[in-house]
Motif scaffolding. Sequence first.
Motif, PDB file in Angstrom:
ATOM      1  N   ALA A 148      42.998  40.724  52.232  1.00 49.72           N
ATOM      2  CA  ALA A 148      44.043  40.885  51.218  1.00 49.72           C
ATOM      3  C   ALA A 148      43.557  40.336  49.881  1.00 49.72           C
ATOM      4  N   PHE A 149      42.859  39.191  49.928  1.00 48.65           N
ATOM      5  CA  PHE A 149      42.294  38.614  48.709  1.00 48.65           C
ATOM      6  C   PHE A 149      41.254  39.565  48.121  1.00 48.65           C
ATOM      7  N   TYR A 150      40.447  40.152  48.976  1.00 48.94           N
ATOM      8  CA  TYR A 150      39.388  41.061  48.532  1.00 48.94           C
ATOM      9  C   TYR A 150      39.980  42.254  47.781  1.00 48.94           C
ATOM     10  N   LYS A 151      41.081  42.802  48.290  1.00 47.12           N
ATOM     11  CA  LYS A 151      41.727  43.938  47.623  1.00 47.12           C
ATOM     12  C   LYS A 151      42.245  43.537  46.250  1.00 47.12           C
ATOM     13  N   GLN A 152      42.860  42.351  46.178  1.00 46.25           N
ATOM     14  CA  GLN A 152      43.366  41.865  44.895  1.00 46.25           C
ATOM     15  C   GLN A 152      42.211  41.630  43.919  1.00 46.25           C
ATOM     16  N   TRP A 153      41.118  41.102  44.440  1.00 50.55           N
ATOM     17  CA  TRP A 153      39.930  40.874  43.608  1.00 50.55           C
ATOM     18  C   TRP A 153      39.434  42.195  43.013  1.00 50.55           C
ATOM     19  N   ASN A 154      39.253  43.188  43.870  1.00 51.37           N
ATOM     20  CA  ASN A 154      38.753  44.484  43.396  1.00 51.37           C
ATOM     21  C   ASN A 154      39.665  45.095  42.347  1.00 51.37           C
ATOM     22  N   SER A 155      40.963  44.963  42.554  1.00 54.39           N
ATOM     23  CA  SER A 155      41.943  45.496  41.610  1.00 54.39           C
ATOM     24  C   SER A 155      41.791  44.839  40.245  1.00 54.39           C
ATOM     25  N   ARG A 156      41.650  43.504  40.219  1.00 49.77           N
ATOM     26  CA  ARG A 156      41.527  42.776  38.946  1.00 49.77           C
ATOM     27  C   ARG A 156      40.202  43.102  38.259  1.00 49.77           C
ATOM     28  N   MET A 157      39.117  43.140  39.016  1.00 51.26           N
ATOM     29  CA  MET A 157      37.815  43.417  38.425  1.00 51.26           C
ATOM     30  C   MET A 157      37.764  44.830  37.850  1.00 51.26           C
ATOM     31  N   GLU A 158      38.437  45.764  38.518  1.00 48.70           N
ATOM     32  CA  GLU A 158      38.465  47.149  38.040  1.00 48.70           C
ATOM     33  C   GLU A 158      39.224  47.254  36.716  1.00 48.70           C
ATOM     34  N   LYS A 159      40.333  46.534  36.616  1.00 50.89           N
ATOM     35  CA  LYS A 159      41.129  46.546  35.373  1.00 50.89           C
ATOM     36  C   LYS A 159      40.341  45.964  34.209  1.00 50.89           C
ATOM     37  N   LEU A 160      39.527  44.939  34.500  1.00 52.13           N
ATOM     38  CA  LEU A 160      38.743  44.283  33.458  1.00 52.13           C
ATOM     39  C   LEU A 160      37.418  44.994  33.202  1.00 52.13           C
ATOM     40  N   ASP A 161      37.097  45.950  34.086  1.00 52.31           N
ATOM     41  CA  ASP A 161      35.823  46.660  34.018  1.00 52.31           C
ATOM     42  C   ASP A 161      34.651  45.690  34.146  1.00 52.31           C
ATOM     43  N   TRP A 162      34.801  44.748  35.092  1.00 50.68           N
ATOM     44  CA  TRP A 162      33.761  43.759  35.372  1.00 50.68           C
ATOM     45  C   TRP A 162      33.120  44.076  36.725  1.00 50.68           C
ATOM     46  N   ASN A 163      31.826  43.819  36.824  1.00 52.93           N
ATOM     47  CA  ASN A 163      31.108  44.082  38.073  1.00 52.93           C
ATOM     48  C   ASN A 163      30.716  42.762  38.737  1.00 52.93           C
TER      49      ASN A 163
END
Length: 341
Positions: free
Chosen positions: A271-286
Amino acid sequence: MRSPNGFGSCIRLSGNRRNPYAVRITTGWTDDGKQIYKYVSYHKTKKEAMIALANYNHNPYNLDARKITFEKLFNQWIIEQQGKMAPKNISSYKSAYKNCSAVYKMKFTDIKKSHIQSIIDSIDKSLATKNKTKQVFSKLYAYAIENDLATKDYSKFVDVSGIDKTKKAPKTPFNDEQIATLWELSKTDSFYELVLILIYTGMRIQELLLIENNNVFLEEQYIIGGIKTAASKNRKIPIADKILPFIIKRYNPKNQYLVLNTKGEQYAYHAFYKQWNSRMEKLDWNFTIHSTRHTTATMLSRIHTPLIITQRILGHAPNNITELVYTHTQVDEMLEWINKL
């Protein structure tokens, strides 16, 4: 409707509890005629308790046997495989078992799909390793069901392909500007508080999610936690002044775990991993979750932190016997350096 004699009962326990409804059965009588009870399970609602009681009466189980831990069950199972299974297969299961340290001490009956998924998702190795680890759970569930220690195989619902860690992301730490952005975002999104906790403690994500409140010492500003190696397990992790408010905000002795999800339950890794991916995608960070730990190491190196201090904070084994045996790093020393970041 009244339950038949010997069926057991559901009662509501006093006080403010997360699981106030208890299922209990009568195991005997005292000399003065009073019932001797044994508690089967605890639940959030009366309905859940009634269902559990009905299930127990449909398929009674040995309560003491159901207290067996994952670790004990595995050892019991592996002993019985001697002579039945090829030595190389036994060796491969023992190797995969090492990936399951997060649930070693848990009662096997308390392990659910989320616990197994968290373990599978956290494995930084090949798909074959993930599959073999899942097989450990599958074998133990089959063994447990055969011996009336479980009724359901949760490993069947685990996805081993959801996170591909065979493709290594570049180990790039967050820079100062990006960390400043995280601080700003944390004012309106508490998820970023967890990201900052990871950066300023050097904890692995699974270490953070497994922290129990009884291992948090606010006054002394440290946490006892850690997984994987002997050097990282049960280590003292300093709480930097910057993130102390985030820890205080989550600290509640009534809860088992420090970090909970929106439902007030233990935060699962996937669940944390999904939230992480969502935030990184919004920020366009890799960045991967492990970038936080890499950031901690980089920042400590940049301010010329003594190696032994960095090793203690991150839970790395000292490089030589002198550091291992004779150097005793205190929390105050670690805190002094982590507060410089």
